[in-house]
Design an enzyme around this catalytic site. Sequence first.
Site, short mmCIF file in Angstrom:
data_model
loop_
_atom_site.label_atom_id
_atom_site.label_comp_id
_atom_site.label_asym_id
_atom_site.label_seq_id
_atom_site.Cartn_x
_atom_site.Cartn_y
_atom_site.Cartn_z
N THR A 1 0.85 -1.20 0.00
CA THR A 1 0.00 0.00 0.00
C THR A 1 0.88 1.25 0.00
OG1 THR A 1 -1.87 -1.00 1.11
CG2 THR A 1 -1.51 1.32 1.59
N GLY B 1 -10.81 -2.00 3.04
CA GLY B 1 -9.82 -1.94 4.12
C GLY B 1 -9.85 -0.61 4.84
#
Length: 332
Positions: free
Chosen positions: A196, A226
């Site tokens: 990420t 998420g």
Amino acid sequence: MRRLAFLFTALAVASGAQAAEPRVAIAIHGGAGTMSRAALTPEAEKAIRADLDRALDAGHQVLVAGGPALDAVEAAVRVLEDSPRFNAGRGAVYNAEGVNEMDAAIMDGHSLAAGAVAGVHRVRNPIGLARAVMEKSRHVMLVGDGAEAFGRSVGIEMVEPSYFGTEHRRRQLEEAQAKERAQPRAALPASAYFGTVGAVALDAEGHTAAATSTGGMTNKRWGRVGDAPIIGAGTYAAEDCAVSATGWGEFFIRLAVAYDICARAAYRGDSVAEAATEVVMRRVPGLGGDGGVIAIDGQGRIAQPFNTPGMYRGWIAADGSRGTAIFADAEE
Ligand code: ASP
């Protein structure tokens, strides 16, 4: 006499302005997780660090030109989204159906304006769409097809879903699915989400901003979202604090990690670094999660704690010093 006094004041203002160089700073991450030195070839490491440096430069250039922290974090994240080496934009991980489904958020610490998208799969730069949600819609968060319809209506660049795919992520999905078949109840390995990306910055006006973009977790299902696009979980910015997180998102959501760090600093008087360290090193693992954050305060002080073996990260501090790092030990 009056003229002399005026001259003196003008000189004082001029030299004062010189002494008070705008204090700008930026920090970025490219994800936290399990990463062994042995598995990282020198070429791969060089390429990753070069991408981190390009992202830092893209953001820092905005800041030294006097631009807003919001533009700086978006610019830095776009570079990392366009690189196939990170789990965001091109190179995002695959969900269980073999689709790249991305989440992103951006927040301005001065106005507390925020925008977020989740579950998009045709938007070249999800962070740009998150920014458009913030600035061009009445909403904070849009998901899936609706988010993409809005994106088209405001001229956001769309690409074929195949643009995001890479061989490396395809192999990761196959491995994750093979493991899950062998051990259906096993915990997800941290390597399921390495990559990420995020940025936090402080601009010359003293304003902060945070941005995060991700493909989420390999083999995720059922429209899973998420922490990255959830304001206060994976992304948050306030007057003197900005945070972008990476890690096992479910835990970051449950602990409202990014907001908790800024709230500890605002209400308890902890430094942002103390607050970030406490939350990442105690609260997250205490619940069974793992990951890390990048955080910046109103003076441009940067903290980058993580409880995984590594976190791709980079910074250009207020004094101009800069660096990139991957593992926990210092000699990088
Ligand atoms: N936090 C992200 C998520 O759970 C994954 C990551 O940080 O790599 O979606």
